[in-house]
Each structure stands twice: as structure tokens, then as C-alpha cells.
Scaffold this motif. Sequence first.
Motif, PDB file in Angstrom:
ATOM      1  N   VAL A 193       1.370   3.698  11.210  1.00  0.00           N
ATOM      2  CA  VAL A 193       2.264   2.951  10.420  1.00  0.00           C
ATOM      3  C   VAL A 193       3.812   2.881  11.129  1.00  0.00           C
ATOM      4  O   VAL A 193       4.268   3.907  11.224  1.00  0.00           O
ATOM      5  CB  VAL A 193       2.392   3.384   9.091  1.00  0.00           C
ATOM      6  CG1 VAL A 193       3.355   2.664   8.204  1.00  0.00           C
ATOM      7  CG2 VAL A 193       1.067   3.224   8.193  1.00  0.00           C
ATOM      8  N   SER A 194       4.330   1.602  11.151  1.00  0.00           N
ATOM      9  CA  SER A 194       5.479   1.615  11.961  1.00  0.00           C
ATOM     10  C   SER A 194       6.668   1.204  11.169  1.00  0.00           C
ATOM     11  O   SER A 194       7.796   1.446  11.250  1.00  0.00           O
ATOM     12  CB  SER A 194       5.596   0.657  12.962  1.00  0.00           C
ATOM     13  OG  SER A 194       5.262  -0.763  12.687  1.00  0.00           O
ATOM     14  N   THR A 195       6.418   0.690   9.706  1.00  0.00           N
ATOM     15  CA  THR A 195       7.448   0.134   8.985  1.00  0.00           C
ATOM     16  C   THR A 195       7.107   0.639   7.458  1.00  0.00           C
ATOM     17  O   THR A 195       5.942   0.547   7.196  1.00  0.00           O
ATOM     18  CB  THR A 195       7.574  -1.460   9.014  1.00  0.00           C
ATOM     19  OG1 THR A 195       6.368  -1.947   8.494  1.00  0.00           O
ATOM     20  CG2 THR A 195       7.975  -1.854  10.263  1.00  0.00           C
ATOM     21  N   VAL A 196       8.106   0.924   6.889  1.00  0.00           N
ATOM     22  CA  VAL A 196       7.892   1.616   5.493  1.00  0.00           C
ATOM     23  C   VAL A 196       8.917   1.154   4.545  1.00  0.00           C
ATOM     24  O   VAL A 196      10.023   0.972   4.969  1.00  0.00           O
ATOM     25  CB  VAL A 196       7.762   3.062   5.406  1.00  0.00           C
ATOM     26  CG1 VAL A 196       6.770   3.737   6.204  1.00  0.00           C
ATOM     27  CG2 VAL A 196       9.190   3.758   6.019  1.00  0.00           C
ATOM     28  N   GLU A 227       1.990  -3.128   5.598  1.00  0.00           N
ATOM     29  CA  GLU A 227       1.242  -3.325   6.599  1.00  0.00           C
ATOM     30  C   GLU A 227      -0.263  -3.164   6.344  1.00  0.00           C
ATOM     31  O   GLU A 227      -0.344  -2.076   5.413  1.00  0.00           O
ATOM     32  CB  GLU A 227       1.640  -2.093   7.809  1.00  0.00           C
ATOM     33  CG  GLU A 227       2.847  -2.310   8.682  1.00  0.00           C
ATOM     34  CD  GLU A 227       3.265  -1.494   9.748  1.00  0.00           C
ATOM     35  OE1 GLU A 227       2.138  -0.765  10.241  1.00  0.00           O
ATOM     36  OE2 GLU A 227       4.248  -1.131   9.821  1.00  0.00           O
ATOM     37  N   THR A 237       0.765  -1.326  -0.253  1.00  0.00           N
ATOM     38  CA  THR A 237      -0.022   0.154   0.043  1.00  0.00           C
ATOM     39  C   THR A 237       0.852   1.328  -0.215  1.00  0.00           C
ATOM     40  O   THR A 237       1.674   1.463   0.543  1.00  0.00           O
ATOM     41  CB  THR A 237      -0.966  -0.159   1.351  1.00  0.00           C
ATOM     42  OG1 THR A 237      -1.705  -1.007   1.112  1.00  0.00           O
ATOM     43  CG2 THR A 237      -1.747   1.407   1.183  1.00  0.00           C
ATOM     44  N   THR A 240       3.968   0.866   2.415  1.00  0.00           N
ATOM     45  CA  THR A 240       4.097  -0.069   3.667  1.00  0.00           C
ATOM     46  C   THR A 240       3.684  -1.380   3.130  1.00  0.00           C
ATOM     47  O   THR A 240       2.591  -1.565   2.379  1.00  0.00           O
ATOM     48  CB  THR A 240       3.610   0.466   4.850  1.00  0.00           C
ATOM     49  OG1 THR A 240       3.517  -0.384   5.945  1.00  0.00           O
ATOM     50  CG2 THR A 240       1.973   0.610   4.484  1.00  0.00           C
ATOM     51  N   HIS A 259       9.574   6.433   2.285  1.00  0.00           N
ATOM     52  CA  HIS A 259       8.692   7.643   2.792  1.00  0.00           C
ATOM     53  C   HIS A 259       9.427   8.867   2.113  1.00  0.00           C
ATOM     54  O   HIS A 259      10.445   9.301   2.335  1.00  0.00           O
ATOM     55  CB  HIS A 259       8.945   7.772   4.373  1.00  0.00           C
ATOM     56  CG  HIS A 259       8.035   8.872   4.960  1.00  0.00           C
ATOM     57  ND1 HIS A 259       7.082   8.514   6.210  1.00  0.00           N
ATOM     58  CD2 HIS A 259       7.240   9.896   4.259  1.00  0.00           C
ATOM     59  CE1 HIS A 259       6.511   9.710   6.336  1.00  0.00           C
ATOM     60  NE2 HIS A 259       6.600  10.387   5.192  1.00  0.00           N
ATOM     61  N   LEU A 275      -3.808  -1.698   6.010  1.00  0.00           N
ATOM     62  CA  LEU A 275      -4.748  -0.722   6.671  1.00  0.00           C
ATOM     63  C   LEU A 275      -6.039  -0.873   6.938  1.00  0.00           C
ATOM     64  O   LEU A 275      -6.808  -0.031   7.256  1.00  0.00           O
ATOM     65  CB  LEU A 275      -4.387   0.437   5.788  1.00  0.00           C
ATOM     66  CG  LEU A 275      -3.059   0.952   5.345  1.00  0.00           C
ATOM     67  CD1 LEU A 275      -2.893   2.124   4.557  1.00  0.00           C
ATOM     68  CD2 LEU A 275      -2.157   1.311   6.660  1.00  0.00           C
ATOM     69  N   ARG A 314       3.701   9.227  10.147  1.00  0.00           N
ATOM     70  CA  ARG A 314       3.844   7.650  10.499  1.00  0.00           C
ATOM     71  C   ARG A 314       2.978   7.409  11.525  1.00  0.00           C
ATOM     72  O   ARG A 314       1.911   6.512  11.893  1.00  0.00           O
ATOM     73  CB  ARG A 314       5.114   7.178  10.295  1.00  0.00           C
ATOM     74  CG  ARG A 314       5.700   7.118   9.093  1.00  0.00           C
ATOM     75  CD  ARG A 314       6.793   6.146   8.876  1.00  0.00           C
ATOM     76  NE  ARG A 314       7.724   6.408   9.683  1.00  0.00           N
ATOM     77  CZ  ARG A 314       8.922   7.336   9.236  1.00  0.00           C
ATOM     78  NH1 ARG A 314       8.777   8.011   8.298  1.00  0.00           N
ATOM     79  NH2 ARG A 314       9.806   7.394  10.268  1.00  0.00           N
TER      80      ARG A 314
END
Length: 235
Positions: free
Chosen positions: A116-119, A62, A46, A60, A122, A64, A111
Motif C-alpha cells: 500500500v503506497s497511499t493512505v 487502493e 478499505t 486506503t 494510518h 487489495l 505499508r
Amino acid sequence: MADPMAMRRAVAGYVEGIHAAYATQAATFPPAVRGRMPLLAAGRFTVVAAGARHLHVLATTEPLGPLRGEEVELPGSLEGLDWVVRFYDPVVLPALGLIDEGAGPRPDDVRGTLGVSTVLYHLVTQPGSGLSPHHAGHVGAGLAAGHSAAARDFDALRSRARGREVLVDEMQGAATAGLARAQVLLARAIAPQNAPVAEAVDAALRPGAAVDPDAVRRVLVTALGGTPAGTAGAA
């Protein structure tokens, strides 16, 4: 007043331009290097376009969750890449409007607001001219070059940090996830007695400093007798 959907399509086109340039640049690298490049290895991911004072574009893996309320997403794909762009602004996510970017972008706060903790990346830009195809091409090519250099550096570290390969794997995982401070701390763990590495780590973690894990990684490769990728003479 600007058409919100037209702006979303412009951002989605900018993202596609970045990914197209990334894929084109990646095609020039050996297969194993391509396979370790974060966007190509991620599967479906995403891309969040979050508007505070600046436009934050971050990718990311992750989840959503499903769309809610006024949330909108647009799908995108290229050969080897599959993503959706999800859009947030202070209307959709009011907490974005509380982020004070008067003195400059605040990516950590954005973030955090998104959860969101991991990318995978960015980026920060401005709507309008900052979304041009030319700019997207430069960004995508630069992103691919950086990701490939990191992959080659980690290969070099594994060959030189015998007995500490697990730490190198963890550092590479932190790089893929965009965890800058974790990468820096792992560099110290890989070479705990090395003075240049210790100096680079301390400088990166100094309060108020901009954490540059790539710079620390290059110092680490050099400290272990290698040549960082992208440096003249690098293999």
C-alpha cells in the motif's frame, strides 16, 4: 486462547467508532469543508488491520483484490461512509512476522509489506484496552479536526500563492494520499525563497527525523501571511 473472530469484530467495532466520531465532528463544519475531508470524499475504501508486534489500522482507496486463502474482511457503513475491514497477521501474510518492531512501530515497513503506497490514515495501537470506544472516539474526532484544518489551510494557500495554485493542488493531493515527504517537498516549491519554510523543510527531511507535513504546512501558511487553521484567530 482468544477467539480470532471475536478479536476481528472488536477491531471492526473500533474502526466503526473512529468513523462515527469522525462523521459527528465533520457535521459541525461547513459543507464545502466536509466535501474535501478525505474519508467523506473517498467513496468506498478499505481499512486494513495488520498485526505485527503492534496493531496497524490504515485506510486506503487502493484495491487489495479478492480475498485469498485465510484472508477475512468485514463490511461497515455509516451515513456518508462505506468501508470494509481487511485483516492480516503473520499467519495470513508471513512477511508481517519479519518486521522488527522491538524499538517501536514501523509503519513504512508495514505499508511496504502490504504493498500500500497511499493512505487516508494510518493509526498504530495495541489490542485490548487500546480498542476501547472511548479511545476510538478521541481518535476519530482528532482525525476529523486534522483533516478539516488541512482543507482550510489549503484554501488559504490557494488564495495567497497566486500563480502556484497547481502546486497547492498537488500538495493537497499528496496530503489526501498520506504522502508526507511529497507534501514537504511541495511546500518548498510553493515558497522557494522563504527562509522559515526552507528551515522547516530541511528539518523535516533530516535523516532520522519524523516527517511532520502538518507542521510544515502551518509554517508555509504563516510564511505567506495567513493564519493556520486551528490556531487562535484563524478564520
